[in-house]
Motif scaffolding. Structure first.
Motif, PDB file in Angstrom:
ATOM      1  N   ILE A 284       0.826  -1.212   0.000  1.00  0.00           N
ATOM      2  CA  ILE A 284       0.000   0.000   0.000  1.00  0.00           C
ATOM      3  C   ILE A 284       0.860   1.263   0.000  1.00  0.00           C
ATOM      4  O   ILE A 284       0.500   2.264  -0.606  1.00  0.00           O
ATOM      5  CB  ILE A 284      -1.083   0.002   1.107  1.00  0.00           C
ATOM      6  CG1 ILE A 284      -0.486  -0.030   2.496  1.00  0.00           C
ATOM      7  CG2 ILE A 284      -2.081  -1.145   0.933  1.00  0.00           C
ATOM      8  CD1 ILE A 284      -1.535   0.147   3.588  1.00  0.00           C
TER       9      ILE A 284
ATOM     10  N   ALA B 243       2.079   1.824  -3.561  1.00  0.00           N
ATOM     11  CA  ALA B 243       0.943   2.236  -4.408  1.00  0.00           C
ATOM     12  C   ALA B 243       0.681   3.728  -4.217  1.00  0.00           C
ATOM     13  O   ALA B 243       0.577   4.494  -5.185  1.00  0.00           O
ATOM     14  CB  ALA B 243      -0.297   1.414  -4.056  1.00  0.00           C
TER      15      ALA B 243
ATOM     16  N   ASN C 120       1.261   6.985  -6.986  1.00  0.00           N
ATOM     17  CA  ASN C 120       0.201   7.921  -7.381  1.00  0.00           C
ATOM     18  C   ASN C 120       0.465   9.344  -6.902  1.00  0.00           C
ATOM     19  O   ASN C 120      -0.009  10.294  -7.517  1.00  0.00           O
ATOM     20  CB  ASN C 120      -1.165   7.427  -6.929  1.00  0.00           C
ATOM     21  CG  ASN C 120      -1.672   6.373  -7.872  1.00  0.00           C
ATOM     22  OD1 ASN C 120      -1.288   5.221  -7.765  1.00  0.00           O
ATOM     23  ND2 ASN C 120      -2.481   6.769  -8.840  1.00  0.00           N
TER      24      ASN C 120
ATOM     25  N   SER D 196      -4.539   4.967 -12.199  1.00  0.00           N
ATOM     26  CA  SER D 196      -4.439   3.680 -11.497  1.00  0.00           C
ATOM     27  C   SER D 196      -3.020   3.130 -11.573  1.00  0.00           C
ATOM     28  O   SER D 196      -2.806   1.926 -11.493  1.00  0.00           O
ATOM     29  CB  SER D 196      -5.418   2.677 -12.112  1.00  0.00           C
ATOM     30  OG  SER D 196      -5.160   2.511 -13.493  1.00  0.00           O
TER      31      SER D 196
ATOM     32  N   THR E  31      -1.355   0.791  -8.217  1.00  0.00           N
ATOM     33  CA  THR E  31      -1.800  -0.518  -7.737  1.00  0.00           C
ATOM     34  C   THR E  31      -0.841  -1.650  -8.119  1.00  0.00           C
ATOM     35  O   THR E  31      -0.383  -2.413  -7.259  1.00  0.00           O
ATOM     36  CB  THR E  31      -3.214  -0.808  -8.283  1.00  0.00           C
ATOM     37  OG1 THR E  31      -4.105   0.183  -7.748  1.00  0.00           O
ATOM     38  CG2 THR E  31      -3.704  -2.182  -7.899  1.00  0.00           C
TER      39      THR E  31
ATOM     40  N   VAL F 298      -8.855   1.545 -11.340  1.00  0.00           N
ATOM     41  CA  VAL F 298      -8.267   0.833 -10.202  1.00  0.00           C
ATOM     42  C   VAL F 298      -8.800  -0.608 -10.140  1.00  0.00           C
ATOM     43  O   VAL F 298      -8.065  -1.527  -9.787  1.00  0.00           O
ATOM     44  CB  VAL F 298      -8.508   1.591  -8.874  1.00  0.00           C
ATOM     45  CG1 VAL F 298      -8.028   0.763  -7.696  1.00  0.00           C
ATOM     46  CG2 VAL F 298      -7.776   2.932  -8.889  1.00  0.00           C
TER      47      VAL F 298
ATOM     48  N   SER G 212      -6.266  -3.678 -10.128  1.00  0.00           N
ATOM     49  CA  SER G 212      -6.295  -4.648  -9.048  1.00  0.00           C
ATOM     50  C   SER G 212      -6.376  -6.076  -9.614  1.00  0.00           C
ATOM     51  O   SER G 212      -5.679  -6.986  -9.149  1.00  0.00           O
ATOM     52  CB  SER G 212      -7.490  -4.333  -8.135  1.00  0.00           C
ATOM     53  OG  SER G 212      -7.494  -5.169  -7.011  1.00  0.00           O
TER      54      SER G 212
ATOM     55  N   ARG H  55      -7.210   5.095  -3.285  1.00  0.00           N
ATOM     56  CA  ARG H  55      -7.881   3.957  -3.935  1.00  0.00           C
ATOM     57  C   ARG H  55      -6.872   3.004  -4.549  1.00  0.00           C
ATOM     58  O   ARG H  55      -7.136   1.808  -4.684  1.00  0.00           O
ATOM     59  CB  ARG H  55      -8.858   4.455  -4.995  1.00  0.00           C
ATOM     60  CG  ARG H  55     -10.172   4.848  -4.374  1.00  0.00           C
ATOM     61  CD  ARG H  55     -11.267   4.908  -5.404  1.00  0.00           C
ATOM     62  NE  ARG H  55     -12.457   5.450  -4.761  1.00  0.00           N
ATOM     63  CZ  ARG H  55     -13.331   6.233  -5.367  1.00  0.00           C
ATOM     64  NH1 ARG H  55     -13.147   6.574  -6.635  1.00  0.00           N
ATOM     65  NH2 ARG H  55     -14.375   6.666  -4.724  1.00  0.00           N
ATOM     66  N   ASN H  56      -5.727   3.509  -4.945  1.00  0.00           N
ATOM     67  CA  ASN H  56      -4.696   2.612  -5.460  1.00  0.00           C
ATOM     68  C   ASN H  56      -4.177   1.705  -4.351  1.00  0.00           C
ATOM     69  O   ASN H  56      -3.827   0.548  -4.604  1.00  0.00           O
ATOM     70  CB  ASN H  56      -3.561   3.405  -6.118  1.00  0.00           C
ATOM     71  CG  ASN H  56      -3.862   3.715  -7.572  1.00  0.00           C
ATOM     72  OD1 ASN H  56      -3.474   2.962  -8.448  1.00  0.00           O
ATOM     73  ND2 ASN H  56      -4.587   4.788  -7.820  1.00  0.00           N
TER      74      ASN H  56
ATOM     75  N   GLY I 235      -6.722  -0.889  -4.123  1.00  0.00           N
ATOM     76  CA  GLY I 235      -6.573  -1.806  -5.267  1.00  0.00           C
ATOM     77  C   GLY I 235      -5.475  -2.825  -4.997  1.00  0.00           C
ATOM     78  O   GLY I 235      -5.625  -4.019  -5.291  1.00  0.00           O
ATOM     79  N   ALA I 236      -4.366  -2.361  -4.416  1.00  0.00           N
ATOM     80  CA  ALA I 236      -3.246  -3.259  -4.105  1.00  0.00           C
ATOM     81  C   ALA I 236      -3.644  -4.242  -3.004  1.00  0.00           C
ATOM     82  O   ALA I 236      -3.373  -5.443  -3.091  1.00  0.00           O
ATOM     83  CB  ALA I 236      -2.026  -2.436  -3.682  1.00  0.00           C
TER      84      ALA I 236
ATOM     85  N   ALA J 104      -5.949  -6.792  -4.386  1.00  0.00           N
ATOM     86  CA  ALA J 104      -5.236  -7.739  -5.250  1.00  0.00           C
ATOM     87  C   ALA J 104      -4.563  -8.819  -4.392  1.00  0.00           C
ATOM     88  O   ALA J 104      -4.599 -10.004  -4.727  1.00  0.00           O
ATOM     89  CB  ALA J 104      -4.182  -7.003  -6.077  1.00  0.00           C
TER      90      ALA J 104
END
Lengths: 295, 220
Positions: free
Chosen positions: A93, A96, A100, A117, A120, A170, A174, A222-223, A226-227, A230
């Motif tokens: 995180i 990520a 960004n 995105s 992520t 994103v 992800s 949000r990235n 997304g990470a 994932a």
């Protein structure tokens, strides 16, 4: 070449190959470039990802002043050692967010699948490289798996917030990262596809509603989500958990939701968080400032 | 297939913050510049939809100007494109339009230098990829990923066959082709995407054909 995920997995498993190998073969066929030159380009892209993430960890601030410094904060928190989960998760995180933040500051990044995105996938990849002790070449190879997933989604749905909301940015990132993570951990192509589907399902319906239209709030955090998503999907797939909805049906659902979303939450800065009291205040402040500069 | 390469997905390497609004806008600007073929004296950028709403935050206008000045999407000079335009004496006008476009990320770029002018409309479809949808009022669909010929001609039978025969004789393979016209019998536009660049000798043979008015080339 492959048209959907089912086809992609069938080709990989039929030949006893990884998804990344199939993507690499198709790229050779489609472009006529040599295998080595394609691998080299991907390695360059991976190094751009790394450079951006490390720059962000050092601390950057966007021109608007709305965001910056959170990746640095996360790194200090990690070094403090009092975290809840584990270093791999926290690194994912923080890289990520770092990536960004650099993007928001108009720095150089590698779009994956888009700039909004772009954190992520590197978040997950950089954290896993440190965890698994892989070389940059190994990581670049796994990026072809991420690319194959994004390629199918882009051609069967969309990969832009303006067309399909944040789920198409994103959400797709992800899904790409989840599949690549499974492959890196030694999972099968089917498991990678299940991870892709689970990661994307968990992002369905996500609005694209950035404050003042800037790729900053909520995009940067949000990235991180997304990470995190994932990694959750990859762990589930590696444990043998399967997506109940078939892979390509999930992509179609994402497409249909994107079409049905109102334009106010598709990167127009008219709805959602962009239209909150705080969002409106930022819009007023920043848009006026930009107008004054032009006048 | 809209996306043909893995590097459309993991890539491009670019200056942030938005692939559609920054990298895509650079690309539309670049394509307009290449179709125009020279440095313009004046550029008018009309933004529609999401572009009109959010261009300040994404530096969409600055990015389009960078493209018009032929600066690449990963060039760190992009944020300074407005100053660069001043230095190069290119007059820039940016207009946020109210009209609702078919695609949310739509921009029209009008370039001119003396009598020479062109109007190009493009859309940004995500991940930095774009499509040109209109040139000088004619509808088309051009990705700018392969070399292309835009041939303005009189809408008379046999003209298309005459042009494609010249390409066949020169062993040029056509990967995509479309024709559009504004009015029957008047001016029409042939858009021909090819696998390789068309040599100047072949272009001059095409230019001499009956009913061919003007050729604009797009190199990649």
């Amino acid at each position: 070449m492959f048209k959907n995920i089912k086809d992609l997995v069938a080709q990989a498993e039929g030949q006893g190959l990884r998804i990344s190998d199939i993507m690499l073969q198709s790229e050779q066929e489609e472009t006529g470039r040599s295998r080595q030159s394609i691998l080299d380009t991907m390695l360059d892209n991976y190094r751009v990802m790394k450079a951006a993430a490390h720059r962000g960890i050092g601390g950057v601030t966007s021109h608007s002043g709305m965001t910056g410094g959170d990746a640095k904060r996360l790194r200090q928190y990690l070094e403090g050692g009092t975290y809840l989960t584990d270093p791999t998760f926290l690194k994912a995180i923080s890289y990520a967010v770092a990536t960004n933040e650099v993007n928001a500051a108009m720095g150089i990044i590698c779009s994956a699948p888009t700039a909004g995105s772009c954190g992520t996938l590197p978040g997950v990849m950089l954290a896993l490289q440190e965890k698994l002790g892989k070389t940059d070449e190994d990581m670049a190879h796994a990026l072809f798996t991420a690319g194959a997933i994004g390629y199918v989604i882009a051609n069967n749905a969309f990969i832009s917030g303006a067309a399909g909301g944040c789920q198409a940015e994103v959400g797709v990132a992800s899904a790409m990262a989840a599949a690549a993570a499974v492959e890196l951990a030694g999972g099968t192509p089917s498991q990678a596809a299940h991870a892709m589907a689970m990661a994307l399902k968990n992002m369905l319906g996500l609005a694209c509603d950035p404050l003042a239209g800037l790729v900053e709030v909520p995009c940067i955090k949000r990235n991180a989500a997304g990470a995190a998503g994932a990694l959750a999907a990859a762990e589930m797939a590696l444990a043998g958990v399967q997506s109940r909805v078939p892979w390509d049906e999930v992509i179609l659902a994402m497409y249909q939701i994107g079409l049905a979303m109102p334009h106010t939450v598709k990167e127009t800065a008219l709805g959602g968080l962009a239209n909150s009291e705080t969002g409106k205040a930022w819009k007023k402040k920043l848009w006026q400032k930009a107008g004054d500069e032009q006048a | 297939m809209k996306y043909r390469s893995v590097f459309d997905i993991v890539g491009p390497v670019m200056v942030g913050p938005s692939s559609s609004h920054t990298a895509g806008a650079v690309r539309i600007g670049q394509l307009a510049r290449r179709l125009f073929g020279e440095k313009p004296a004046k550029a008018v950028i009309r933004l529609y939809g999401s572009y009109a709403q959010t261009f300040k935050g994404h530096a969409t206008d600055v990015a389009a100007v960078a493209g018009i000045l032929d600066v690449a999407a990963d060039d760190p000079r992009i944020p300074q494109a407005m100053d660069l335009a001043g230095e190069q004496e290119v007059d820039i006008t940016v207009l946020a339009e109210e009209a609702v476009p078919e695609h949310p990320n739509t921009m029209t770029i009008e370039l001119s230098a003396g009598q020479h002018q062109i109007s190009v409309t493009g859309i940004s479809i995500g991940g930095g990829l774009v499509q040109l949808t209109r040139v000088d009022g004619f509808s088309l669909r051009l990705s700018g990923e392969s070399p292309a010929l835009l041939i303005f001609h009189r809408d008379v039978f046999g003209t298309i066959a005459a042009v494609t025969s010249q390409l066949a004789r020169a062993h040029v393979n056509i990967s995509h082709m479309e024709v559009s016209r504004m009015e029957r019998g008047k001016v029409a536009l042939m858009v021909i995407e090819t696998d390789q660049r068309v040599e100047e000798g072949v272009l001059s043979l095409i230019r001499q054909l009956d009913h061919v008015r003007k050729i604009v080339t797009l190199d990649v």
